[in-house]
Design a protein around this motif. Structure first.
Motif, mmCIF file in Angstrom:
data_model
loop_
_atom_site.group_PDB
_atom_site.id
_atom_site.type_symbol
_atom_site.label_atom_id
_atom_site.label_comp_id
_atom_site.label_asym_id
_atom_site.label_seq_id
_atom_site.Cartn_x
_atom_site.Cartn_y
_atom_site.Cartn_z
ATOM 1 N N ALA A 201 41.791 -6.291 55.267
ATOM 2 C CA ALA A 201 40.451 -6.523 55.815
ATOM 3 C C ALA A 201 39.697 -5.209 55.860
ATOM 4 C CB ALA A 201 40.535 -7.132 57.212
ATOM 5 N N ILE A 202 38.384 -5.318 55.793
ATOM 6 C CA ILE A 202 37.498 -4.168 55.970
ATOM 7 C C ILE A 202 36.511 -4.509 57.072
ATOM 8 C CG2 ILE A 202 35.776 -2.675 54.902
ATOM 9 C CD1 ILE A 202 37.023 -3.308 52.192
ATOM 10 N N VAL A 203 36.416 -3.633 58.059
ATOM 11 C CA VAL A 203 35.418 -3.771 59.112
ATOM 12 C C VAL A 203 34.287 -2.804 58.801
ATOM 13 C CG1 VAL A 203 34.944 -3.594 61.585
ATOM 14 C CG2 VAL A 203 37.203 -4.377 60.788
ATOM 15 N N ASN A 204 33.098 -3.333 58.566
ATOM 16 C CA ASN A 204 31.920 -2.528 58.260
ATOM 17 C C ASN A 204 31.020 -2.455 59.483
ATOM 18 O OD1 ASN A 204 32.377 -2.107 55.383
ATOM 19 N ND2 ASN A 204 31.968 -4.298 55.170
ATOM 20 N N HIS A 205 30.598 -1.242 59.846
ATOM 21 C CA HIS A 205 29.612 -1.091 60.912
ATOM 22 C C HIS A 205 28.285 -0.666 60.296
ATOM 23 C CE1 HIS A 205 27.495 1.248 64.194
ATOM 24 N NE2 HIS A 205 27.496 0.002 64.609
ATOM 25 N N TYR A 206 27.253 -1.471 60.542
ATOM 26 C CA TYR A 206 25.902 -1.198 60.068
ATOM 27 C C TYR A 206 25.075 -0.669 61.230
ATOM 28 C CZ TYR A 206 26.788 -4.143 55.913
ATOM 29 O OH TYR A 206 27.282 -4.682 54.749
ATOM 30 N N PRO A 207 24.858 0.642 61.333
ATOM 31 C CA PRO A 207 23.907 1.131 62.335
ATOM 32 C C PRO A 207 22.495 0.714 61.922
ATOM 33 C CG PRO A 207 24.591 2.918 60.906
ATOM 34 C CD PRO A 207 25.414 1.729 60.510
ATOM 35 N N HIS A 208 21.536 0.877 62.806
ATOM 36 C CA HIS A 208 20.161 0.509 62.474
ATOM 37 C C HIS A 208 19.721 1.240 61.208
ATOM 38 C CE1 HIS A 208 20.206 -1.588 66.119
ATOM 39 N NE2 HIS A 208 19.697 -0.686 66.938
#
Length: 230
Positions: A129-136
């Motif tokens: 799995a890959i967890v992606n964090h999208y900041p603003h």
């Protein structure tokens, strides 16, 4: 918001969000995760993001750095392959049983009685799995998930801010494509004819996250079957 349908008549509430199949093999199940499940998953993502082998920026072979930060589980993804060692030299974190259970249920709920018609769906065994964090302000260009050695479906879970997700075709980054607004708790599964479709995030919609999550930006958890021998 992103289509040409007329506005709701005065006094009407928002249109119900219902199951849809934006492309053959792609299934969108809105609000698949309830609040308790979202809170549990956000808490887990925070733990997975801690070093070692935690959240990091990804530098592409061209020299550019992705605006999205990520952490890998089970196998460490890098452009364009998988390894057992993370960016900081530490062993990659193991693939969590929580995600395996969620992903198998997701594929079953998405395809139902048709599960046998989708390559790799009936015997789905996710291991990465890959967890992606999208900041603003973060986004992700159109790409294909082609680094796996299996054609089993990809499971995608959204948390936090809404986003405009672009699901394209399997031949080119150009049109035709379909734009979907993904909300926190939504499930998107793409397999079969859509498994290798180009896809990406055009933009996130800051400030749309449920305050109860305590989350700034958007989290996207993508679960896959690598097809790589252990």
């Amino acid at each position: 918001m992103f289509d040409d349908r007329p506005d709701d008549p005065p006094g009407a509430g928002p249109a119900a969000r219902v199951r849809s199949e934006p492309a053959p093999g792609a299934v969108l199940l809105p609000d698949w995760l309830d609040l308790a499940a979202k809170l549990r998953l956000v808490a887990a993502c925070r733990e997975w993001a801690r070093p070692p082998a935690g959240l990091h920026s990804v530098r592409m072979p061209t020299g550019g750095v992705m605006s999205v930060r990520m952490v890998s589980l089970g196998w460490h993804w890098y452009p364009y392959g998988y390894a057992r060692v993370a960016e900081d030299g530490a062993p990659v974190k193991p693939f969590p049983a929580l995600l395996g259970e969620l992903a198998r249920r997701a594929v079953a709920d998405a395809y139902g009685e048709r599960i046998g018609e989708i390559a790799g769906a009936a015997a789905y065994e996710p291991d990465t799995a890959i967890v992606n964090h999208y900041p603003h302000g973060a986004k992700m260009g159109l790409h294909q998930d082609r680094d796996e050695r299996a054609n089993a479906p990809v499971v995608s879970l959204s948390l936090g801010d809404d986003c405009l997700f672009r699901l394209g075709n399997t031949r080119t980054r150009n049109r035709p494509w379909t734009d979907l607004e993904l909300h926190s708790g939504d499930l998107l599964v793409f397999g079969g004819p859509a498994r290798f479709a180009y896809h990406g995030v055009v933009r996130t919609l800051p400030g749309t996250a449920d305050p109860a999550l305590g989350l700034v930006g958007r989290l996207n958890v993508t679960i896959r079957q690598s097809g790589i021998e252990a």
